[in-house]
Design an enzyme around this catalytic site. Structure first.
Site, PDB file in Angstrom:
ATOM      1  N   ASP A  99     -16.646 107.146 -68.096  1.00 25.79           N
ATOM      2  CA  ASP A  99     -15.683 106.172 -67.614  1.00 25.79           C
ATOM      3  C   ASP A  99     -15.440 106.485 -66.137  1.00 25.79           C
ATOM      4  O   ASP A  99     -15.774 107.571 -65.651  1.00 25.79           O
ATOM      5  CB  ASP A  99     -14.396 106.317 -68.428  1.00 25.79           C
ATOM      6  CG  ASP A  99     -13.258 105.490 -67.878  1.00 25.79           C
ATOM      7  OD1 ASP A  99     -13.480 104.315 -67.549  1.00 25.79           O
ATOM      8  OD2 ASP A  99     -12.137 106.030 -67.765  1.00 25.79           O
TER       9      ASP A  99
ATOM     10  N   ASP B   6     -12.301 105.080 -63.901  1.00 27.89           N
ATOM     11  CA  ASP B   6     -10.889 105.257 -63.541  1.00 27.89           C
ATOM     12  C   ASP B   6     -10.258 106.402 -64.319  1.00 27.89           C
ATOM     13  O   ASP B   6     -10.342 106.459 -65.554  1.00 27.89           O
ATOM     14  CB  ASP B   6     -10.111 103.977 -63.818  1.00 27.89           C
ATOM     15  CG  ASP B   6     -10.509 102.834 -62.892  1.00 27.89           C
ATOM     16  OD1 ASP B   6     -11.512 102.994 -62.163  1.00 27.89           O
ATOM     17  OD2 ASP B   6      -9.837 101.795 -62.904  1.00 27.89           O
TER      18      ASP B   6
END
EC number: 3.1.3.3
Length: 407
Positions: A192, A194
């Protein structure tokens, strides 16, 4: 091995000697011991050597020497050890080590610090599951202490389940993976973006330039309360950016802060031949830049629509949501030619759960409790490169590779 001694490692009745040497380590000890043993026509069945803070423990299991020579061997080994200012112990027995139990796992424990109390609790839990600790090896001493336990006698899944609850209570991170050749095989690592690869939330960086941080935060909060799904919240937040000048994209790229250890993680994985990718509910305007800067193999995110130099408040193309991240993991794995069982996924939010569960190893990185509980393992230290230790890569290997590159 001679015909008379061939079965030493297979038949428990065959006499063997365990020769143990311990003392201050220095060059030549191992060679000297085997030179001494060579005169007695013994064969080597097993060897273990450990050096801790300059103190060596060397254990050698050998076949019994020809008749009438055992006493002389014992005296000679003790005399040699004394001349080297070492201590020796010789124990008679039969056969090889007892066979390891079925079920082989590697248990990696991360602590900062790693206390005797937590180590005792982990070892006790392994024993209660029916597992036996065959070997312990330190992977790293900073920024965390990381040790690896080789465990046999219990299957991986029940061992992982048993240790998961203990880890949280003890303040350590524990990863349990199946042992075998695949540990060093080519892998695909997908992260991922963020709050995982980077410290920021990209939508919030854009919102700051549009002056709508509060409104974006309200939509985010509604999504977290379950009032909106991800796609609805994405469209609602992006709509608030309508009219923003496209030049802000470059400003946001410059504001992005990598998570500590991110460069080391990616650089080390790439050197080892791993493929690395990112999936994000954020925007390709940022992930494409990260892909280029960090040398990533794959990157996929949502795309902000830009018309006549302005953000339209819409996104185009495939929406990357919770299900989309898992779908992209599978797509990347197929393109990379890596079995899904050889993939590693890293994320922090509920939006990452499908991806974490689909991967061979799902790592919750500084994640919310619900994500930590659902993932295969969790890392609760603020350094992304600690994930390397879960893959069996030592700190020394990382530093050696860095030194080689600098040279």
């Amino acid at each position: 091995m001679s015909a008379s001694q061939t079965s030493a490692s297979q038949t428990p009745e065959v006499p063997t000697l365990l020769v143990k040497i311990f003392g201050k380590d220095r060059p030549g000890i191992t060679a000297g011991l085997f030179d001494t043993l060579a005169a007695y026509l013994v064969d080597v069945v097993d060897i273990e050597q450990v050096v801790t803070r300059g103190r060596l423990v060397l254990c050698v299991l050998v076949t019994q020497p020809p008749a009438g020579l055992e006493g002389d061997l014992r005296a000679t080994v003790h005399s040699w050890a004394e001349s080297m200012k070492m201590q020796a112990e010789i124990i008679s027995g039969h056969g090889d080590n007892r066979p390891r139990g079925l079920g082989r796992s590697l248990v990696t424990v991360l602590g900062h610090p790693l206390t005797a109390e937590s180590t005792a609790a982990i070892a006790a839990r392994i024993a209660k599951t029916g597992g036996n600790i065959d070997r312990i090896f330190r992977l790293a001493k900073y920024p965390v202490t990381a040790v690896e336990f080789a465990v046999s006698g219990v299957e991986t899944e029940p061992l992982r389940t048993a240790l998961a609850s203990d880890a949280a209570a003890l303040g350590v991170d524990v990863a349990v993976v199946s042992a075998g050749l695949h540990r060093r095989a080519q892998r695909l690592v997908v992260m991922d973006v963020d709050s995982t690869l980077i410290q920021d939330e990209v939508i919030e960086l854009f919102a700051a330039h549009a002056g709508c941080e509060d409104q974006v935060a309200e939509v985010t909060a509604a999504a977290m309360r379950g009032e909106l799904d991800f796609e609805q919240s994405l469209h609602a937040r992006v709509a608030l950016l309508k009219g923003l000048d496209a030049s802000v994209v470059e400003k946001v790229r410059n504001e992005v802060r990598l998570t500590p250890g991110a460069r080391t993680l990616i650089r080390t994985l790439k050197r080892l031949g791993y493929q690395v990718g990112v999936v994000s509910g954020g925007f390709t305007q940022v992930t494409d830049d990260l892909k280029e800067r960090l040398g990533l193999d794959f990157a996929q995110a949502n795309t902000l629509e830009i018309v006549d130099g302005k953000l339209t408040g819409r996104v185009t193309g495939e929406i990357v949501d919770r299900a989309g991240k898992a779908r992209l993991l599978r797509r990347f794995a197929a393109e990379a030619g890596v079995p899904l069982s050889q993939t590693v996924a890293i994320g922090d939010g509920a939006n990452d759960l499908d991806m974490l569960n689909a991967a061979g190893l799902g790592v919750a990185f500084n994640a919310k409790p619900v994500v930590r509980e659902a993932a295969h393992t969790a890392v609760n230290f603020p350094f992304l490169d600690t994930v390397l230790y879960l893959l069996g890569i030592t700190r020394e290997e990382v530093e050696a590779a860095d030194t080689h590159d600098e040279g």
